[in-house]
Motif scaffolding. Structure first.
Motif, PDB file in Angstrom:
ATOM      1  N   GLY A  20      10.198 -31.600 -30.607  1.00 39.79           N
ATOM      2  CA  GLY A  20       9.418 -30.995 -29.538  1.00 39.79           C
ATOM      3  C   GLY A  20       8.216 -30.256 -30.079  1.00 39.79           C
ATOM      4  O   GLY A  20       8.043 -30.113 -31.288  1.00 39.79           O
ATOM      5  N   GLY A  21       7.377 -29.788 -29.170  1.00 33.79           N
ATOM      6  CA  GLY A  21       6.205 -29.046 -29.599  1.00 33.79           C
ATOM      7  C   GLY A  21       5.170 -28.950 -28.511  1.00 33.79           C
ATOM      8  O   GLY A  21       5.453 -29.189 -27.333  1.00 33.79           O
ATOM      9  N   GLN A  64      10.115 -41.743 -27.076  1.00 36.74           N
ATOM     10  CA  GLN A  64       8.680 -41.767 -27.341  1.00 36.74           C
ATOM     11  C   GLN A  64       7.974 -41.469 -26.027  1.00 36.74           C
ATOM     12  O   GLN A  64       8.206 -42.165 -25.026  1.00 36.74           O
ATOM     13  CB  GLN A  64       8.266 -43.116 -27.894  1.00 36.74           C
ATOM     14  CG  GLN A  64       8.803 -43.399 -29.290  1.00 36.74           C
ATOM     15  CD  GLN A  64       8.307 -44.729 -29.821  1.00 36.74           C
ATOM     16  OE1 GLN A  64       8.313 -45.740 -29.114  1.00 36.74           O
ATOM     17  NE2 GLN A  64       7.862 -44.752 -31.058  1.00 36.74           N
ATOM     18  N   MET A  65       7.098 -40.491 -26.059  1.00 35.22           N
ATOM     19  CA  MET A  65       6.416 -40.047 -24.845  1.00 35.22           C
ATOM     20  C   MET A  65       4.914 -40.198 -25.037  1.00 35.22           C
ATOM     21  O   MET A  65       4.349 -39.669 -26.011  1.00 35.22           O
ATOM     22  CB  MET A  65       6.764 -38.585 -24.558  1.00 35.22           C
ATOM     23  CG  MET A  65       8.265 -38.341 -24.448  1.00 35.22           C
ATOM     24  SD  MET A  65       8.687 -36.637 -24.037  1.00 35.22           S
ATOM     25  CE  MET A  65       8.193 -35.806 -25.529  1.00 35.22           C
ATOM     26  N   ASP A 117       5.094 -32.651 -17.414  1.00 32.13           N
ATOM     27  CA  ASP A 117       6.167 -33.061 -18.313  1.00 32.13           C
ATOM     28  C   ASP A 117       6.690 -31.888 -19.133  1.00 32.13           C
ATOM     29  O   ASP A 117       7.681 -32.030 -19.870  1.00 32.13           O
ATOM     30  CB  ASP A 117       5.677 -34.153 -19.275  1.00 32.13           C
ATOM     31  CG  ASP A 117       5.354 -35.461 -18.582  1.00 32.13           C
ATOM     32  OD1 ASP A 117       4.336 -36.085 -18.928  1.00 32.13           O
ATOM     33  OD2 ASP A 117       6.120 -35.847 -17.680  1.00 32.13           O
ATOM     34  N   THR A 118       6.055 -30.755 -19.012  1.00 34.31           N
ATOM     35  CA  THR A 118       6.499 -29.560 -19.733  1.00 34.31           C
ATOM     36  C   THR A 118       7.902 -29.172 -19.291  1.00 34.31           C
ATOM     37  O   THR A 118       8.174 -29.001 -18.106  1.00 34.31           O
ATOM     38  CB  THR A 118       5.530 -28.392 -19.480  1.00 34.31           C
ATOM     39  OG1 THR A 118       4.254 -28.714 -20.027  1.00 34.31           O
ATOM     40  CG2 THR A 118       6.058 -27.116 -20.116  1.00 34.31           C
ATOM     41  N   ALA A 119       8.799 -29.076 -20.261  1.00 34.59           N
ATOM     42  CA  ALA A 119      10.194 -28.776 -19.963  1.00 34.59           C
ATOM     43  C   ALA A 119      10.967 -28.665 -21.271  1.00 34.59           C
ATOM     44  O   ALA A 119      10.439 -29.004 -22.341  1.00 34.59           O
ATOM     45  CB  ALA A 119      10.817 -29.880 -19.099  1.00 34.59           C
ATOM     46  N   THR A 149      15.148 -29.083 -26.773  1.00 32.58           N
ATOM     47  CA  THR A 149      13.927 -28.885 -27.545  1.00 32.58           C
ATOM     48  C   THR A 149      12.761 -28.764 -26.559  1.00 32.58           C
ATOM     49  O   THR A 149      12.674 -29.516 -25.584  1.00 32.58           O
ATOM     50  CB  THR A 149      13.688 -30.031 -28.543  1.00 32.58           C
ATOM     51  OG1 THR A 149      12.533 -29.739 -29.351  1.00 32.58           O
ATOM     52  CG2 THR A 149      13.476 -31.374 -27.861  1.00 32.58           C
ATOM     53  N   GLN A 150      11.909 -27.788 -26.801  1.00 33.94           N
ATOM     54  CA  GLN A 150      10.821 -27.482 -25.869  1.00 33.94           C
ATOM     55  C   GLN A 150       9.662 -28.452 -26.063  1.00 33.94           C
ATOM     56  O   GLN A 150       9.207 -28.686 -27.191  1.00 33.94           O
ATOM     57  CB  GLN A 150      10.331 -26.051 -26.088  1.00 33.94           C
ATOM     58  CG  GLN A 150       9.154 -25.649 -25.203  1.00 33.94           C
ATOM     59  CD  GLN A 150       9.528 -25.498 -23.744  1.00 33.94           C
ATOM     60  OE1 GLN A 150      10.530 -24.875 -23.413  1.00 33.94           O
ATOM     61  NE2 GLN A 150       8.720 -26.089 -22.863  1.00 33.94           N
TER      62      GLN A 150
END
Length: 119
Positions: free
Chosen positions: A9-10, A81-82, A89-91, A113-114
């Motif tokens: 994440g990140g 894969q995003m 999509d923040t979550a 994971t953020q």
């Protein structure tokens, strides 16, 4: 015991890409399905994508064409894969697996994971 550990994440800008990984470990007889869920602040957890042990996939409408789920069965890992990420999509993204252990089957979850997408 079974553990699922997410990573990857990140923070990314809108339109960017990010890849998540999840590793399953422990006394596992077989992994039946692996999934990614997400939960945004103030919202319920929602299914993002699922993949079966046979490789069949299913996606939520809001990620179709942008996200891809895959597995490495030998390594007991699932990936997400995003691409073309949007602020919505923040979550916190969670890995989940339907796992069969000896004489027992159940759902297991990672710690999350953020993922933050800035506009």
């Amino acid at each position: 015991q079974v553990q699922l550990v997410e990573s990857g994440g990140g923070l990314v800008q809108a339109g960017g890409s990010l890849s998540l990984s999840c590793a399953a470990s422990g006394k596992i007889l077989s992994i039946n399905t692996m999934s990614w869920y997400r939960q945004a602040p103030g919202k319920q957890r929602e299914l993002v994508a699922t993949i079966t042990s046979g490789g069949n996939t299913n996606y939520a409408d809001f990620v179709k064409g942008r996200f891809t789920i895959s597995t490495d069965n030998a390594k007991k890992m699932v990936y997400l894969q995003m691409h073309s990420l949007k602020p919505e999509d923040t979550a916190v993204y969670y890995c989940s697996a339907d796992i069969t252990r000896y004489l027992q089957r159940g759902d297991y979850w990672g710690q999350g994971t953020q993922v933050t997408v800035s506009s």
